[in-house]
Write a protein that holds these residues in place. Structure first.
Motif, PDB file in Angstrom:
ATOM      1  N   GLY A  50      -1.380  11.887  -8.107  1.00 34.25           N
ATOM      2  CA  GLY A  50      -2.802  12.040  -7.826  1.00 34.25           C
ATOM      3  C   GLY A  50      -3.557  10.724  -7.871  1.00 34.25           C
ATOM      4  O   GLY A  50      -3.035   9.689  -8.281  1.00 34.25           O
ATOM      5  N   THR A  51      -4.777  10.785  -7.439  1.00 38.45           N
ATOM      6  CA  THR A  51      -5.618   9.594  -7.341  1.00 38.45           C
ATOM      7  C   THR A  51      -5.870   8.962  -8.699  1.00 38.45           C
ATOM      8  O   THR A  51      -5.843   7.743  -8.839  1.00 38.45           O
ATOM      9  N   ALA A  61      -2.811   6.985  -9.928  1.00 36.28           N
ATOM     10  CA  ALA A  61      -2.514   5.766  -9.181  1.00 36.28           C
ATOM     11  C   ALA A  61      -3.681   4.781  -9.174  1.00 36.28           C
ATOM     12  O   ALA A  61      -3.578   3.701  -8.616  1.00 36.28           O
ATOM     13  N   SER A  62      -4.792   5.139  -9.804  1.00 33.73           N
ATOM     14  CA  SER A  62      -5.987   4.287  -9.731  1.00 33.73           C
ATOM     15  C   SER A  62      -5.804   2.922 -10.396  1.00 33.73           C
ATOM     16  O   SER A  62      -6.498   1.978 -10.060  1.00 33.73           O
ATOM     17  N   ILE A 112       1.426   2.508  -3.527  1.00 30.03           N
ATOM     18  CA  ILE A 112       0.245   3.185  -4.053  1.00 30.03           C
ATOM     19  C   ILE A 112       0.100   4.568  -3.405  1.00 30.03           C
ATOM     20  O   ILE A 112      -0.216   5.549  -4.072  1.00 30.03           O
ATOM     21  N   GLY A 113       0.357   4.633  -2.107  1.00 34.90           N
ATOM     22  CA  GLY A 113       0.274   5.913  -1.410  1.00 34.90           C
ATOM     23  C   GLY A 113       1.263   6.929  -1.960  1.00 34.90           C
ATOM     24  O   GLY A 113       0.929   8.102  -2.150  1.00 34.90           O
ATOM     25  N   GLN A 116       0.835  -1.210   0.000  1.00 29.61           N
ATOM     26  CA  GLN A 116       0.000   0.000   0.000  1.00 29.61           C
ATOM     27  C   GLN A 116       0.867   1.256   0.000  1.00 29.61           C
ATOM     28  O   GLN A 116       0.464   2.295  -0.507  1.00 29.61           O
ATOM     29  N   THR A 134       0.131   8.043  -5.394  1.00 26.42           N
ATOM     30  CA  THR A 134      -0.994   8.971  -5.256  1.00 26.42           C
ATOM     31  C   THR A 134      -0.494  10.368  -4.895  1.00 26.42           C
ATOM     32  O   THR A 134      -0.983  11.364  -5.420  1.00 26.42           O
TER      33      THR A 134
END
Length: 150
Positions: free
Chosen positions: A108-109, A112-113, A100-101, A97, A104
Motif C-alpha cells: 500500500g501507499t 511504500a511512502s 516503489i510501484g 520507480q 505500493t
C-alpha cells in the motif's frame, strides 16, 4: 513487526531483469565509498564510450548519466582527476520507480511512502545488494585501465 516481516517477504520474492552483467568482487574493504584507478581521464572517457555510457564534463571531472543495472537499480559515477595518472571514482545508487510501484502494490501507499528514488552515495557492504552491485559494476568498468585501489 508482522508488517515488517511481510514487507521483507514480498520484496524478496521479486526478481528484476538484469541489463548489464556484474561480476561480484570479494576483495573490496567493507565501508569503501570510492575507488582509485591508476590511469588518466582520457582512458576513462574511452572506457565510458566503449560501454555506451554518456557523461557530462565539468571543471571538476565527469558525471555519468543514469545507468540501469537492472529493473530496480540505477547507478551514477562521479569521476575526478587527482593528478595526471590517478582518477577517483565515487559511485552513487538509487532504486527505480518500478521498485516503489511494486512495494505500493504489495503493502500500500503508506508502506511504500518512505521509499525514495533519490541518489545515495555507496557504502560498500556485502549484505546490501544494490550498493554492492553498483560498486562492483564501476570497478569492472575501469579495472582494465590500470591498478585499482580502495
Amino acid at each position: 513487526m508482522r508488517y515488517l516481516i511481510f514487507i521483507l517477504f514480498c520484496t524478496s520474492c521479486t526478481t528484476y531483469q538484469n541489463f548489464v552483467p556484474v561480476t561480484d568482487l570479494y576483495n573490496v574493504p567493507r565501508g569503501s565509498t570510492q575507488f582509485f584507478i591508476q590511469t588518466d581521464m582520457e582512458a576513462v572517457k574511452g572506457a565510458l564510450r566503449a560501454n555506451t555510457i554518456t557523461y557530462y564534463q565539468s571543471d571538476y571531472g565527469l558525471e555519468t548519466e543514469d545507468i540501469f543495472l537492472d529493473e530496480g537499480t540505477r547507478a551514477k559515477y562521479n569521476i575526478y582527476p587527482l593528478d595526471s595518472v590517478t582518477v577517483k571514482v565515487v559511485p552513487h545508487w538509487a532504486i527505480t520507480q518500478k521498485v516503489i510501484g511494486q512495494a505500493t502494490a504489495w503493502v500500500g501507499t503508506i508502506g511504500a511512502s518512505g521509499m525514495s528514488t533519490e541518489w545515495q552515495r555507496v557504502v560498500y557492504k556485502t549484505s546490501e545488494i544494490r550498493p554492492k552491485k553498483v560498486f562492483d559494476y564501476g570497478v569492472g568498468l575501469f579495472k582494465d585501465l590500470g591498478h585499482v585501489s580502495y
